[in-house]
Design an enzyme around this catalytic site. Structure first.
Site, PDB file in Angstrom:
ATOM      1  N   TYR A  50      -7.152  -4.551  -3.599  1.00 37.75           N
ATOM      2  CA  TYR A  50      -6.793  -5.197  -2.063  1.00 37.75           C
ATOM      3  C   TYR A  50      -7.546  -5.723  -1.783  1.00 37.75           C
ATOM      4  O   TYR A  50      -7.280  -7.528  -1.646  1.00 37.75           O
ATOM      5  CB  TYR A  50      -7.008  -3.891  -0.630  1.00 37.75           C
ATOM      6  CG  TYR A  50      -5.804  -3.092  -0.428  1.00 37.75           C
ATOM      7  CD1 TYR A  50      -4.362  -2.887  -0.810  1.00 37.75           C
ATOM      8  CD2 TYR A  50      -6.467  -1.917   0.107  1.00 37.75           C
ATOM      9  CE1 TYR A  50      -3.349  -2.416  -0.714  1.00 37.75           C
ATOM     10  CE2 TYR A  50      -5.293  -0.511   0.519  1.00 37.75           C
ATOM     11  CZ  TYR A  50      -3.741  -1.467  -0.472  1.00 37.75           C
ATOM     12  OH  TYR A  50      -3.038  -0.644   0.063  1.00 37.75           O
ATOM     13  N   GLY A  63       3.036  -2.544  -7.184  1.00 37.21           N
ATOM     14  CA  GLY A  63       2.147  -2.132  -5.390  1.00 37.21           C
ATOM     15  C   GLY A  63       1.947  -3.788  -5.408  1.00 37.21           C
ATOM     16  O   GLY A  63       2.130  -3.911  -3.758  1.00 37.21           O
ATOM     17  N   ASN A 114     -11.065   5.223  -1.157  1.00 34.05           N
ATOM     18  CA  ASN A 114      -9.968   5.447  -2.089  1.00 34.05           C
ATOM     19  C   ASN A 114     -11.141   3.814  -2.520  1.00 34.05           C
ATOM     20  O   ASN A 114     -10.088   3.112  -2.195  1.00 34.05           O
ATOM     21  CB  ASN A 114      -8.461   4.995  -0.882  1.00 34.05           C
ATOM     22  CG  ASN A 114      -7.665   5.484  -2.041  1.00 34.05           C
ATOM     23  OD1 ASN A 114      -7.562   4.642  -3.179  1.00 34.05           O
ATOM     24  ND2 ASN A 114      -7.076   5.067  -1.948  1.00 34.05           N
TER      25      ASN A 114
END
Length: 169
Positions: free
Chosen positions: A140, A106, A133
């Site tokens: 992030y 990712g 999530n």
């Protein structure tokens, strides 16, 4: 047993079926069902690889013990900021198959997209994440992303889009 290696590659027309499969897997992860995905191979072919591509896809592959397998994908497109007078890169989808998570895929995909954004002189790199999530949100935030909580996504689709388009005076 050798450690796995990761390779990122732009998708090609031959990857349309794989892209659709990734989209369906993402739908399942996002608590939807694959039948809610309206994408078809024909639509993906036309809109990703036709005369006017609307989006781009990068596919991540993992090689373990000499066997390479698709591990995830990122789908993105370019938009434009009037305030910056610059293009932006918008990440539409990011999905890593569960067995390949925690390999840094990712992050590698996001780094590659950040590089694309810089190469294309984008002023922004944006995406959305579902509010439930939490693993993705924390991931992030750990990369330096800022949540834009003051912005609310608006969407018109299906019959509402048809009605809006037909309501011209």
């Amino acid at each position: 047993m050798s450690p796995p290696t990761v390779r990122l590659a732009p998708a090609t027309e031959a990857d349309v079926g794989l892209i659709l499969w990734f989209i369906q897997q993402l739908a399942i992860y996002e608590r939807a069902t694959p039948d809610q995905v309206l994408a078809t191979p024909e639509l993906l072919q036309k809109n990703l690889f036709g005369p006017q591509p609307y989006a781009h896809v990068i596919i991540a592959y993992v090689t373990r013990d000499g066997v390479e397998k698709p591990a995830g994908f990122a789908m993105y497109f370019f938009n434009f900021s009037s305030w910056l007078a610059q293009p932006g890169l918008y990440l539409e989808d990011l999905f890593i198959i569960p067995e390949f998570r925690s390999l840094g895929i990712g992050k590698r995909l996001l780094v590659q997209l950040a590089q694309v954004a810089k190469d294309r002189e984008c002023g922004r790199f944006e995406w959305v994440v579902l509010d439930w999530n939490e693993p993705a949100i924390q991931f992030y935030l750990g990369l330096g992303a800022k949540q834009m909580k003051e912005w609310i996504i608006n969407r018109v689709s299906g019959p509402a889009l048809d009605a809006l388009a037909a309501s011209a005076d």
